[in-house]
Design a protein around this motif. Sequence first.
Motif, short mmCIF file in Angstrom:
data_model
loop_
_atom_site.label_atom_id
_atom_site.label_comp_id
_atom_site.label_asym_id
_atom_site.label_seq_id
_atom_site.Cartn_x
_atom_site.Cartn_y
_atom_site.Cartn_z
N GLU A 105 -0.07 -2.30 7.36
CA GLU A 105 1.22 -2.82 6.91
C GLU A 105 2.34 -2.44 7.86
O GLU A 105 3.21 -3.26 8.21
N ARG A 126 0.88 4.07 -3.00
CA ARG A 126 0.62 5.49 -2.77
C ARG A 126 1.76 6.35 -3.31
O ARG A 126 1.54 7.42 -3.89
N GLN A 162 -2.27 1.18 4.85
CA GLN A 162 -0.85 1.51 5.02
C GLN A 162 -0.44 1.34 6.49
O GLN A 162 0.64 0.79 6.79
N GLU A 208 0.83 -1.21 0.00
CA GLU A 208 0.00 0.00 0.00
C GLU A 208 0.86 1.26 0.00
O GLU A 208 0.57 2.22 -0.71
N THR A 209 1.93 1.25 0.79
CA THR A 209 2.83 2.40 0.81
C THR A 209 3.48 2.59 -0.56
O THR A 209 3.58 3.71 -1.07
N ALA A 211 5.46 8.70 4.01
CA ALA A 211 6.07 7.40 3.71
C ALA A 211 7.36 7.20 4.50
O ALA A 211 7.65 6.09 4.98
#
Length: 697
Positions: free
Chosen positions: A568, A35, A565, A31-32, A306
């Motif tokens: 995770e 994005r 995110q 997911e990170t 992030a």
Amino acid sequence: MERLDTDAPAARTARVLEHLAAAAGKRALAETESRLRDAARRLADGRIVVVVCGEFNRGKSSLVNALVERKGLLPVDVLQTTSVVTTVGWGPREQATARLRDAGGGTEERVIPLDEVARYVTESSNPGNRHRAELIELLLPHPKLADGVTLVDTPGVGGVFPEHTAMTTGFLASADAVVFVADMTSPLTASELRFLGHAVTATDSGPDEDGLLVVLTRADQAAPADRGEMLANTRAKLAELTGRPTGDTSVLPVSTRLRLRYLGSGSDAPDEDSGYPLFEAVLWRGLRRRRARLLLARPLEEAGAAVQALLRPLTAEQEALARETDETLSRMRAEAEAGQRRITELRSTGAQWRTELRTQLRELRRELVMTLHDELDTVWQRVCTEYLYDEALQDDMDELAAQVSAAYAAVAGATARRAETELNALVTGFAQRHGIGLTPTANSRIDTVGPLRLEPDLGAEEQPGKAMPIGRDGAFGASMGAAIGGTVFGPLGAAIGAAAGLLAGLLRGVKAARHQELQTRRRNLRDQLGMARGRQQRVIVHGLGSLLDSAAERAEQELDSLLRQQTETVGDTLERLKATADATREQARARHETLAKEHSELLATGQEVATLAALVAELVTEADTDLPPAPHSKEAGAAGRAAEGHEASDDTPPTSQQPAEQPGTERDTEPGPKPKPESETEPEPEPQPESESRPDA
């Protein structure tokens, strides 16, 4: 040649996003990674849209040609030309694409040769848009466009085609900046000021110094002695219109004729006469600030988030490896598991936050719809108290229809931008309360019904003709004049009195007939516009509802993505803590060294993000310093001295052709410089290049 000069921070931002995405992919944080790659894609695809607009015959297409240094790219003519919106952006090779409506209501894209553009965009070659062209897109490998700038050439407003005004006003909602083109040889007209008001409303550019730039073309045709007065007059009107201090909106005189002549000469000497060096410096620097604010800030926010998402598991593992007791590891694991349970609860379909968010969005919808109705009522009040009592507009149905359509389109554009601002504030505040980061949403458009068509004499057949009341008033005046003259002066006085009374009666009758005609026409127009008002209101309110529904769906999707995110990150943390518990002392020492290196690299990336964010902030607040001077050549020196602030001008003899005054166009009554008559023009020694005396629509 100045360009946006944001490519360096943009390239650095792209490298940061790619580096972080690769790091996330290596650690299986899907997911990170997703994005970050979406942010990189938005950065690469980001455009700054500059809408060039103004009344017909002001030189808009010529100005775009001069900006991209391509004489003849967009067609120009002495007659009204542009009838379809044309965009000019960057591409690796020259290409023209026509977007056409098909018979079934769909669209098709057709690649066309550059020399066929006129076939689709000019009123003479495409009358009434019989080719059903919606948009013409031109791509050029020009360095000025390489940073994502797209120039938009729009149909002229205020002419005999109301759909042109509606089309141009509707496109303003997509504008990041507006270049309004007016004429240096005459004051801003009432219709130009009305359209500028719509532009300020639609683009929300009132408080933004980079949102609106006014260019006065044909600067070489204005008398030098009148130029300072014209600039002061224009600035004062803009200050009143925008609510900003006089001089805050850049007003820049230019001569496209001299600019194209300079470009065609191949000279390496500075262009001192046309005013374009100063105009382009102000334009590109303003766009640089807007690009930094609109396109770079959001990807950097994503990169910063992030970095933290990648750092947290590393920090937890480092702390666990350095623990002195097993109780520390147990505490850290318990905290991570509690976070995991909280996120799992938030991700459930029945989570309280979803109900809370939907409730807040419903309340926002109610407030926005109420505000929209108030603004639509304000437009209607302006129509009833201003437009319908303007005799010039009553006599020009097309201009009246265009102005009303533009007013509704401006409200639609302003509503879309307000909805974007309010939605971002609501969702961002909501996410902060729940401890979730969020990227703001992008703006959308709200469509309107489109151009209106008004019937000027609908119902006029029910009214008595003009001749009967005029004759009646004339006969009454003659009889009264004869009676009074005869009583005082006898038969000769009766004859003179009858003649004078007849004339006075006829004049009174003509005035009364005109008054009756205007009243009848006003009622007719009010009835027609009242029906159009209902249609516009339904379409705009429905458009707002669709925009909000789409935004609410995107907001939930964005929040779900952020929760995934976080899931995770917490999962990565728990796996690292479990591995730490099973590690031997030797393994822990080696692992600690590996983590220290990885941690250091992430901290360095975080520092790069912070540096870029500071650079973007500096670009956003950059002042207009070190700008090119105003023209100072022998031809243009007087104009340069007369100009104040951001001004550039020149005084070469005027060309013979002047734009024709259109019926129904209101000119200000205050004095201003006038074009010289044809007999006073001086012949050009060389063939005249594409110029502002052969303007576009």
